[in-house]
Design a protein around this motif. Structure first.
Motif, PDB file in Angstrom:
ATOM      1  N   LEU A   1     -23.705   7.396  89.971  1.00  0.00           N
ATOM      2  CA  LEU A   1     -23.768   6.086  89.321  1.00  0.00           C
ATOM      3  C   LEU A   1     -25.158   5.473  89.413  1.00  0.00           C
ATOM      4  O   LEU A   1     -25.734   5.053  88.410  1.00  0.00           O
ATOM      5  N   THR A   2     -25.715   5.438  90.622  1.00  0.00           N
ATOM      6  CA  THR A   2     -27.035   4.817  90.768  1.00  0.00           C
ATOM      7  C   THR A   2     -28.138   5.708  90.196  1.00  0.00           C
ATOM      8  O   THR A   2     -29.140   5.198  89.695  1.00  0.00           O
ATOM      9  N   GLY A   3     -27.949   7.022  90.248  1.00  0.00           N
ATOM     10  CA  GLY A   3     -28.936   7.926  89.660  1.00  0.00           C
ATOM     11  C   GLY A   3     -28.982   7.796  88.143  1.00  0.00           C
ATOM     12  O   GLY A   3     -30.060   7.787  87.536  1.00  0.00           O
ATOM     13  N   PHE A   4     -27.805   7.692  87.523  1.00  0.00           N
ATOM     14  CA  PHE A   4     -27.739   7.501  86.082  1.00  0.00           C
ATOM     15  C   PHE A   4     -28.410   6.183  85.700  1.00  0.00           C
ATOM     16  O   PHE A   4     -29.175   6.119  84.733  1.00  0.00           O
ATOM     17  N   HIS A   5     -28.153   5.152  86.496  1.00  0.00           N
ATOM     18  CA  HIS A   5     -28.801   3.867  86.238  1.00  0.00           C
ATOM     19  C   HIS A   5     -30.308   3.973  86.444  1.00  0.00           C
ATOM     20  O   HIS A   5     -31.096   3.419  85.666  1.00  0.00           O
ATOM     21  N   PHE A   6     -30.727   4.679  87.482  1.00  0.00           N
ATOM     22  CA  PHE A   6     -32.154   4.838  87.780  1.00  0.00           C
ATOM     23  C   PHE A   6     -32.886   5.467  86.591  1.00  0.00           C
ATOM     24  O   PHE A   6     -34.001   5.053  86.246  1.00  0.00           O
ATOM     25  N   LEU A   7     -32.263   6.459  85.963  1.00  0.00           N
ATOM     26  CA  LEU A   7     -32.879   7.077  84.784  1.00  0.00           C
ATOM     27  C   LEU A   7     -33.046   6.064  83.663  1.00  0.00           C
ATOM     28  O   LEU A   7     -34.051   6.079  82.938  1.00  0.00           O
ATOM     29  N   HIS A   8     -32.078   5.162  83.518  1.00  0.00           N
ATOM     30  CA  HIS A   8     -32.181   4.108  82.506  1.00  0.00           C
ATOM     31  C   HIS A   8     -33.318   3.132  82.841  1.00  0.00           C
ATOM     32  O   HIS A   8     -33.992   2.629  81.946  1.00  0.00           O
ATOM     33  N   VAL A   9     -33.506   2.865  84.131  1.00  0.00           N
ATOM     34  CA  VAL A   9     -34.621   2.000  84.539  1.00  0.00           C
ATOM     35  C   VAL A   9     -35.945   2.650  84.151  1.00  0.00           C
ATOM     36  O   VAL A   9     -36.837   1.995  83.596  1.00  0.00           O
ATOM     37  N   LEU A  10     -36.077   3.949  84.431  1.00  0.00           N
ATOM     38  CA  LEU A  10     -37.333   4.638  84.102  1.00  0.00           C
ATOM     39  C   LEU A  10     -37.605   4.603  82.602  1.00  0.00           C
ATOM     40  O   LEU A  10     -38.738   4.331  82.179  1.00  0.00           O
ATOM     41  N   LEU A  11     -36.578   4.846  81.782  1.00  0.00           N
ATOM     42  CA  LEU A  11     -36.755   4.755  80.337  1.00  0.00           C
ATOM     43  C   LEU A  11     -37.139   3.331  79.940  1.00  0.00           C
ATOM     44  O   LEU A  11     -38.041   3.128  79.117  1.00  0.00           O
TER      45      LEU A  11
END
Length: 195
Positions: A135-145
């Motif tokens: 969950l947090t990793g998927f969100h982290f990828l969205h933050v980077l984008l």
């Protein structure tokens, strides 16, 4: 009363950003909703495991992560307002401030990930941490984008690409960033606080 596009155009009302971005956000929110639902149901089925595992997380870290993203979102929203009043250089500065405060999130999150990994609390540790990392990793990828988008929009503002009348691209990028913020506001209590 008709709600056709012509009525909205005459009244001055319009949906901010591009319609395609709204559809993209809807799809992304649907994926996050599935993850969040899986986390909530699994917590309901294993409350003791989740309570014990959650104790390994630092809720003050979660709060700091939340504040950094919300601050970044505020700067991004203010940037849109600056473009709407024909101040693109101020908007560029605000977008850079949004980018810098999102960097705080990245540094803190990477630090948290490092501590958890060192403590042996990786994805395979238990169900809580499997879902936490997903969950947090998927969100982290969205933050980077989102950070890439913020930087790109800051450069476009600096070059005067957005005007008071033509800034749907800027609104779309900021809408994406607000989606990232909103999802984190839901994740913070779910992952760090609620037992």
């Amino acid at each position: 009363m008709s709600t056709s596009p012509e009525v909205f155009a005459r009244s001055g009302l319009r949906l901010p950003g591009d319609l395609a971005m709204w559809f993209f956000i809807l799809v992304e929110l649907s994926v996050f909703a599935i993850f969040i639902l899986a986390f909530a149901v699994t917590q309901w089925l294993s409350p003791e495991l989740f309570a014990q595992s959650r104790a390994a997380l630092d809720s003050s870290m979660g709060l700091a992560l939340t504040l950094s993203l919300l601050t970044s979102g505020l700067f991004a929203a203010l940037a849109v307002e600056q473009v709407r009043v024909s101040r693109p250089l101020r908007a560029a500065g605000l977008l850079l401030a949004a980018l810098l405060t999102s960097c705080v999130y990245v540094v803190l999150k990477l630090n948290e990930y490092g501590h958890l990994a060192e403590a042996g609390l990786g994805m395979e540790h238990n169900t809580f941490f499997t879902l936490y990392w997903l969950l947090t990793g998927f969100h982290f990828l969205h933050v980077l984008l989102g950070m890439v988008i913020l930087g790109w929009m800051a450069d476009r503002c600096r070059r005067g690409a957005y005007t008071a009348h033509e800034h749907a691209g800027l609104e779309s990028g900021v809408l994406y960033w607000h989606m990232v913020d909103m999802v984190w506001v839901l994740l913070f209590p779910l992952v760090y606080v609620l037992n």
